[in-house]
Scaffold this motif. Sequence first.
Motif, mmCIF file in Angstrom:
data_model
loop_
_atom_site.group_PDB
_atom_site.id
_atom_site.type_symbol
_atom_site.label_atom_id
_atom_site.label_comp_id
_atom_site.label_asym_id
_atom_site.label_seq_id
_atom_site.Cartn_x
_atom_site.Cartn_y
_atom_site.Cartn_z
ATOM 1 N N ILE A 77 0.887 -1.170 0.000
ATOM 2 C CA ILE A 77 0.000 0.000 0.000
ATOM 3 C C ILE A 77 0.915 1.208 0.000
ATOM 4 C CG2 ILE A 77 -1.984 1.147 1.067
ATOM 5 C CD1 ILE A 77 -2.382 -1.241 2.859
ATOM 6 N N ASP A 78 0.698 2.093 -0.930
ATOM 7 C CA ASP A 78 1.569 3.260 -1.033
ATOM 8 C C ASP A 78 0.726 4.516 -0.921
ATOM 9 O OD1 ASP A 78 3.444 5.231 -1.783
ATOM 10 O OD2 ASP A 78 4.554 3.727 -2.931
ATOM 11 N N SER A 79 1.142 5.428 -0.062
ATOM 12 C CA SER A 79 0.364 6.664 0.076
ATOM 13 C C SER A 79 0.479 7.495 -1.210
ATOM 14 C CB SER A 79 0.865 7.481 1.265
ATOM 15 O OG SER A 79 2.107 8.072 0.963
ATOM 16 N N GLU A 105 11.501 14.903 3.223
ATOM 17 C CA GLU A 105 12.735 14.571 2.507
ATOM 18 C C GLU A 105 12.977 13.062 2.461
ATOM 19 O OE1 GLU A 105 15.896 16.978 4.116
ATOM 20 O OE2 GLU A 105 14.989 18.819 3.378
ATOM 21 N N ARG A 106 11.923 12.256 2.451
ATOM 22 C CA ARG A 106 12.065 10.800 2.396
ATOM 23 C C ARG A 106 11.055 10.225 1.388
ATOM 24 N NH1 ARG A 106 13.882 8.381 7.065
ATOM 25 N NH2 ARG A 106 13.986 6.492 5.812
ATOM 26 N N PRO A 107 11.310 10.412 0.081
ATOM 27 C CA PRO A 107 10.337 9.972 -0.929
ATOM 28 C C PRO A 107 9.997 8.485 -0.835
ATOM 29 C CG PRO A 107 12.498 10.423 -1.907
ATOM 30 C CD PRO A 107 12.532 10.967 -0.518
ATOM 31 N N GLU A 108 10.883 7.691 -0.231
ATOM 32 C CA GLU A 108 10.673 6.243 -0.214
ATOM 33 C C GLU A 108 9.640 5.792 0.818
ATOM 34 O OE1 GLU A 108 13.226 7.847 1.109
ATOM 35 O OE2 GLU A 108 14.184 6.739 2.742
ATOM 36 N N LEU A 109 9.147 6.711 1.659
ATOM 37 C CA LEU A 109 8.349 6.239 2.797
ATOM 38 C C LEU A 109 6.852 6.064 2.536
ATOM 39 C CD1 LEU A 109 10.045 7.772 5.962
ATOM 40 C CD2 LEU A 109 10.407 5.582 4.841
ATOM 41 N N GLY A 110 6.378 6.372 1.319
ATOM 42 C CA GLY A 110 4.954 6.173 1.022
ATOM 43 C C GLY A 110 4.541 4.719 1.227
ATOM 44 N N VAL A 111 5.474 3.841 0.931
ATOM 45 C CA VAL A 111 5.201 2.411 1.008
ATOM 46 C C VAL A 111 5.032 1.926 2.456
ATOM 47 C CG1 VAL A 111 7.626 1.643 1.070
ATOM 48 C CG2 VAL A 111 5.908 0.211 -0.069
ATOM 49 N N GLY A 127 3.713 9.381 5.322
ATOM 50 C CA GLY A 127 4.055 8.016 5.747
ATOM 51 C C GLY A 127 3.080 7.495 6.782
ATOM 52 N N ASP A 128 3.369 6.301 7.302
ATOM 53 C CA ASP A 128 2.463 5.684 8.275
ATOM 54 C C ASP A 128 2.405 6.460 9.586
ATOM 55 O OD1 ASP A 128 5.265 4.488 8.569
ATOM 56 O OD2 ASP A 128 4.303 3.835 10.423
#
Length: 330
Positions: A64-66, A76-82, A162-163
């Motif tokens: 699940i990706d935001s 500054e953390r593009p990878e955290l949607g996941v 992010g979560d």
Amino acid sequence: VADQAFVTLGTDDVYCQGALVLGQSLRNHMTSRKLAILITPQVSSVMRAVLCSVFDEVIEVDAIDSADSMHLALLERPELGVTFTKLHCWTLTQYSKCVFMDADTLVLCNIDELFEREELSAAPDSGWPDCFNSGVFVFRPSVETYNRLLQFATEHGSFDGGDQGLLNSFFSNWATTDIGKHLPFIYNLSSSAIYTYVPAFKHFGRDAKVVHFLGSAKPWHYKYNPQTRTIMQDGSTSGSQHQFSYLVLWWKIYYASILPLLEKLPEMEDMESQGQKDETTHLISELSTQLKPEEPNAEDERKKWEEGRMDYMGKDAFEHIKKKLDTFLK
Ligand code: UDP
Ligand code: MN
């Protein structure tokens, strides 16, 4: 206690290595609870096989990706949607209570007492202490809560993408209601707090129970020299001695318990298809280049000599030195 578990998440083979060290650290400290990991389809079959030898349950879920690039850019953390994938932990209703732990956490002693806490218990975030950090939290799996969380996510999104932003808005009375749900900071000691508040770390740090390598520099990004048992420090790495000692601990577990599992894999019988074998060879060669100790540089070498740490049996053996001298004399 068969109906309680520590749960973590790994959406790719790299984060799974962190999860393996975390799982091993829980085992080393004799947890009496089950160990479960959520993975996504992207995780390789080789990694799944290794995960099975450390975790009791390896559970595949959809990512699940935001996809909230605006808020993630602020962080500054593009990878955290996941990290929205974490929400799946509420679907683990085979357990009555769980403790979620990020794959970049490391356990320093037995922490089974966390299961005495209620949902949602977590430690303050060092960046904004009225928010909890979502790297370690106690929760009760429930399909109803899961659905409410998903609905909340679609309606309100997450203030940080992010979560953590989502969970803090959902469990919004954490900061003000029940102090029993505030875990002491030593259950989620963020490695950055070690240098932002040195006196507090000196005073309380010895009681640390869980270290969290929060931020973009993860333990697996550092280089480790297994001979000297030190973290290679170059211009790109900075940190206090304490931070480095936690990193060394992470790498010691990786070398002692995880790497042997990865190296053993090519012999595994259930990897019969050629495709799987290729995948295995690829992963192992990738890991071994990542893990190969760096060629020592001249500076390090000189320092070792000055400190009296010569490698008499190896490269500093007399015959090598003689050979070198001979080249000058010719
Ligand atoms: N995670 C993952 N894949 C990713 C990013 C994150 O599996 O690409 C999981 C992993 O368990 C990780 C957690 O989500 O520990 C939270 O992300 P991270 O620890 O990088 O965030 P930080 O603690 O640095 O804010
Ligand atoms: Mn984390």
